[in-house]
Design a protein around this motif. Structure first.
Motif, PDB file in Angstrom:
ATOM      1  N   MET A 170      35.038 -25.351 -20.700  1.00 54.05           N
ATOM      2  CA  MET A 170      36.222 -26.200 -20.897  1.00 54.05           C
ATOM      3  C   MET A 170      37.230 -25.472 -21.764  1.00 54.05           C
ATOM      4  O   MET A 170      37.113 -25.448 -22.992  1.00 54.05           O
ATOM      5  CB  MET A 170      35.818 -27.530 -21.534  1.00 54.05           C
ATOM      6  CG  MET A 170      34.892 -28.329 -20.646  1.00 54.05           C
ATOM      7  SD  MET A 170      34.448 -29.895 -21.397  1.00 54.05           S
ATOM      8  CE  MET A 170      33.045 -30.342 -20.344  1.00 54.05           C
ATOM      9  N   THR A 213      36.184 -23.763 -12.237  1.00 54.26           N
ATOM     10  CA  THR A 213      36.255 -25.207 -12.015  1.00 54.26           C
ATOM     11  C   THR A 213      37.703 -25.645 -11.782  1.00 54.26           C
ATOM     12  O   THR A 213      37.970 -26.579 -11.047  1.00 54.26           O
ATOM     13  CB  THR A 213      35.640 -25.963 -13.221  1.00 54.26           C
ATOM     14  OG1 THR A 213      34.312 -25.481 -13.428  1.00 54.26           O
ATOM     15  CG2 THR A 213      35.594 -27.460 -12.986  1.00 54.26           C
ATOM     16  N   PHE A 261      29.597 -28.461 -15.272  1.00 51.88           N
ATOM     17  CA  PHE A 261      30.788 -29.022 -15.927  1.00 51.88           C
ATOM     18  C   PHE A 261      31.265 -30.165 -15.043  1.00 51.88           C
ATOM     19  O   PHE A 261      31.066 -31.333 -15.353  1.00 51.88           O
ATOM     20  CB  PHE A 261      31.819 -27.907 -16.143  1.00 51.88           C
ATOM     21  CG  PHE A 261      33.239 -28.340 -16.439  1.00 51.88           C
ATOM     22  CD1 PHE A 261      33.565 -29.645 -16.796  1.00 51.88           C
ATOM     23  CD2 PHE A 261      34.265 -27.399 -16.378  1.00 51.88           C
ATOM     24  CE1 PHE A 261      34.887 -30.016 -17.065  1.00 51.88           C
ATOM     25  CE2 PHE A 261      35.586 -27.764 -16.650  1.00 51.88           C
ATOM     26  CZ  PHE A 261      35.901 -29.065 -16.985  1.00 51.88           C
ATOM     27  N   ALA A 262      31.877 -29.839 -13.905  1.00 53.17           N
ATOM     28  CA  ALA A 262      32.336 -30.854 -12.955  1.00 53.17           C
ATOM     29  C   ALA A 262      31.771 -30.462 -11.590  1.00 53.17           C
ATOM     30  O   ALA A 262      32.266 -29.550 -10.936  1.00 53.17           O
ATOM     31  CB  ALA A 262      33.860 -30.912 -12.921  1.00 53.17           C
ATOM     32  N   ALA A 282      32.468 -34.401 -16.103  1.00 59.31           N
ATOM     33  CA  ALA A 282      31.903 -33.775 -17.307  1.00 59.31           C
ATOM     34  C   ALA A 282      31.236 -34.816 -18.204  1.00 59.31           C
ATOM     35  O   ALA A 282      30.142 -34.585 -18.728  1.00 59.31           O
ATOM     36  CB  ALA A 282      33.005 -33.054 -18.085  1.00 59.31           C
ATOM     37  N   ASN A 325      27.935 -35.477 -16.605  1.00 60.28           N
ATOM     38  CA  ASN A 325      27.013 -34.339 -16.692  1.00 60.28           C
ATOM     39  C   ASN A 325      26.528 -34.077 -18.115  1.00 60.28           C
ATOM     40  O   ASN A 325      25.385 -33.672 -18.331  1.00 60.28           O
ATOM     41  CB  ASN A 325      27.683 -33.070 -16.147  1.00 60.28           C
ATOM     42  CG  ASN A 325      27.582 -32.952 -14.637  1.00 60.28           C
ATOM     43  OD1 ASN A 325      26.588 -33.361 -14.050  1.00 60.28           O
ATOM     44  ND2 ASN A 325      28.605 -32.398 -14.004  1.00 60.28           N
ATOM     45  N   VAL A 339      35.484 -30.213 -25.987  1.00 57.16           N
ATOM     46  CA  VAL A 339      34.463 -30.885 -25.171  1.00 57.16           C
ATOM     47  C   VAL A 339      34.454 -32.382 -25.486  1.00 57.16           C
ATOM     48  O   VAL A 339      34.398 -33.217 -24.576  1.00 57.16           O
ATOM     49  CB  VAL A 339      33.070 -30.246 -25.403  1.00 57.16           C
ATOM     50  CG1 VAL A 339      31.980 -31.045 -24.700  1.00 57.16           C
ATOM     51  CG2 VAL A 339      33.075 -28.804 -24.899  1.00 57.16           C
ATOM     52  N   ARG A 376      37.377 -34.075 -23.769  1.00 54.08           N
ATOM     53  CA  ARG A 376      37.209 -34.290 -22.325  1.00 54.08           C
ATOM     54  C   ARG A 376      36.142 -35.341 -22.030  1.00 54.08           C
ATOM     55  O   ARG A 376      36.271 -36.095 -21.071  1.00 54.08           O
ATOM     56  CB  ARG A 376      36.895 -32.960 -21.632  1.00 54.08           C
ATOM     57  CG  ARG A 376      38.051 -31.968 -21.791  1.00 54.08           C
ATOM     58  CD  ARG A 376      38.042 -30.907 -20.736  1.00 54.08           C
ATOM     59  NE  ARG A 376      38.868 -29.771 -21.127  1.00 54.08           N
ATOM     60  CZ  ARG A 376      39.180 -28.771 -20.325  1.00 54.08           C
ATOM     61  NH1 ARG A 376      38.745 -28.750 -19.086  1.00 54.08           N
ATOM     62  NH2 ARG A 376      39.930 -27.767 -20.744  1.00 54.08           N
TER      63      ARG A 376
END
Length: 494
Positions: free
Chosen positions: A129, A180, A211-212, A322, A325, A359, A362
């Motif tokens: 990220m 990503t 991540f995504a 994210a 996850n 992080v 997000r």
């Protein structure tokens, strides 16, 4: 003997085959370079010297028997997002403190199968990220390039900043990376290297820290188009352990590199001509088009009308995935654990201490857009926009366009700790303006060095291709690489 670290992968393969030097000598040269250069550049978070030496020795035995794999004896760096058995794998995050997996990611397994040698794990933005490699728990990576007449440290781009910096500074022959929203192409453009984000499903995501999940894709960063093609041939392939992996044969990508662009139609999207775009980026874009035309391509203006919605939609979809996850990192089974008065308190204290600022930002955005009152208003609408973006590309490709040429980044590398970027996350996110559409549509995209700005810093161009048509991208990127003809190696200061 030539400085072995200056050889491209293609040149090193020839030298090893001709017995000009051994895999052990090549690996030793890189380990010496890492020891000398990494304290200044901070590209590696773990160096696996003993393992590299053993792998090189095994490669020499295979080379001696004529059983060499595609990348036999080639020393590579691995982004800290890829699971490597028994070796530091922490996604550059404190929350995975001390984690060494009991498994190997499919992509790295493929590389070891083909004889590549692991030099170590490369620094990155925490959990991938970031667009500058300043969010890593291990501190920022430094770009080996500096502006003319300046000693100021610059960012290498992100999230694969360690991969890009190590390749550009001759600390590995090539590197794995992930993309990503631009995390291969943007750092490649800022460091004068070549980076390709393959079609979604081309490389397995198994064993790569998520991540995504609907956007993440592994790919290589290398010093030349041919090197990137060689690495991608090895990294790609169907994997039954990844439900998004596509079961189709892997072409010999290196064979497509010199194919040329004669007869191809290259699209130029008018929506990428942004207000306030630096004149040198516009000029470089035009030069790229002229180079492709000179080699027999036709240039066509095209429209991708939903481009302006790509960045806001991306920054809803990616954080949403994210937040889901990253829910698994709770201090219970592995990584960091901060004790609390009960299990809920332990979760909260561990996550507060373990995740960095970006992080956390997000995760909070993602949790918000997925919450009951906002799910339809944000997440569902962003997914609809994503469908429209994908359809824009389909319409263009169905209309006869073979590839699309755009800038790779809105500027050259900026300074570490740049106050404008640090104080305004949206400004940082705008670094992905040219790259996120490719991830939203699941398409392949390659960044190739094409020129320098007024301060002598590298600038890249991006080519976007049809699904699973990376061969055309390699061929067109090679034309740009040859036409640019510049020296995209940094002046050594480290």
């Amino acid at each position: 003997m030539t400085d072995l670290t200056k050889l491209t992968i293609a040149e090193a393969r020839k030298g090893l085959a001709a017995k000009d030097f051994t895999a052990a000598e090549l690996t030793g040269a890189y380990l010496t370079a890492i020891e000398a250069g990494n304290p200044a550049l901070n590209a590696y978070v773990a160096v696996t010297a003993d393992q590299a030496t053993e792998m090189a020795k095994a490669s020499d035995e295979k080379l001696g028997k004529g059983e060499a794999g595609l990348l036999e004896g080639i020393p590579v760096g691995i982004k800290d997002l890829f699971g490597t058995k028994g070796v530091h794998t922490q996604a550059a995050s404190h929350i995975l403190n001390g984690f060494k997996p009991e498994y190997e990611s499919t992509v790295t397994s493929n590389l070891w199968r083909d004889g590549a040698v692991m030099l170590g794990k490369l620094n990155m933005d925490e959990f991938a990220m970031g667009s500058s490699n300043e969010t890593s728990y291990y501190g920022p990576v430094i770009n080996p390039f500096r502006a003319d007449g300046s000693n100021a440290n610059l960012v290498p781009g992100g999230s694969s900043g360690g991969s890009a910096s190590a390749v550009a500074a001759w600390l590995c022959a090539g590197a794995t990376a992930t993309d990503t929203g631009g995390s291969i192409r943007q750092p490649a453009a800022l460091t004068g290297t070549v980076g390709i984000k393959p079609t979604y499903g081309r490389c397995s995501r198994w064993g790569v820290v998520a991540f995504a999940s609907s956007l993440d894709q592994a790919g290589p960063i290398a010093r030349s188009v041919e090197d990137a093609a060689l690495m991608m041939t090895s990294m790609s392939g169907f994997d039954p352990k990844d439900s998004t992996s596509v079961d189709m044969p892997v072409p010999d990508f290196a064979a497509a590199v010199e194919r040329g662009v004669k007869g191809l139609t290259i699209g130029v999207p008018r929506e990428y001509r942004m207000d306030g775009m630096p004149a040198e980026i516009e000029k470089l874009w035009q030069e790229g088009l002229e180079w492709l035309k000179a080699e027999g391509a036709t240039v066509q203006d095209i429209s991708l009308p939903h481009t302006k919605y790509a960045l806001p939609a991306y920054y809803i979809v990616a954080p949403a995935e994210a937040s889901s996850n990253l829910a698994r990192y709770d201090g219970v089974k592995y990584g960091l654990r901060v004790s609390g008065k009960d299990i809920t308190d332990m979760y909260e204290l561990t996550r507060a201490a373990g995740f960095g600022r970006e992080v956390k930002r997000r995760i909070m955005i993602g949790t918000y857009v997925l919450s009951a009152g906002y799910y339809d208003a944000y997440y569902v609408r962003a997914q609809k926009v994503r469908t429209l973006i994908k359809r824009d590309f389909e319409d263009v490709f169905n209309g006869g366009v073979d590839a699309i040429l755009t800038p790779a980044t809105p500027s050259a590398a900026f300074g570490i700790g740049d106050e404008d970027m640090a104080n305004d996350p949206v400004k940082m996110y705008l670094n992905d303006i040219f790259t996120v559409t490719v991830n939203m549509a699941g398409l392949p995209g390659i960044a190739v060095p094409a020129g320098k700005d007024s301060k002598g810093l590298p600038l890249g161009l991006q080519l976007i291709g049809k699904p699973f048509d990376e061969e055309t991208l390699f061929a067109a990127a090679r034309v740009i690489e040859k036409s640019a003809g510049g020296d995209f190696a940094p002046r050594r200061w480290w």
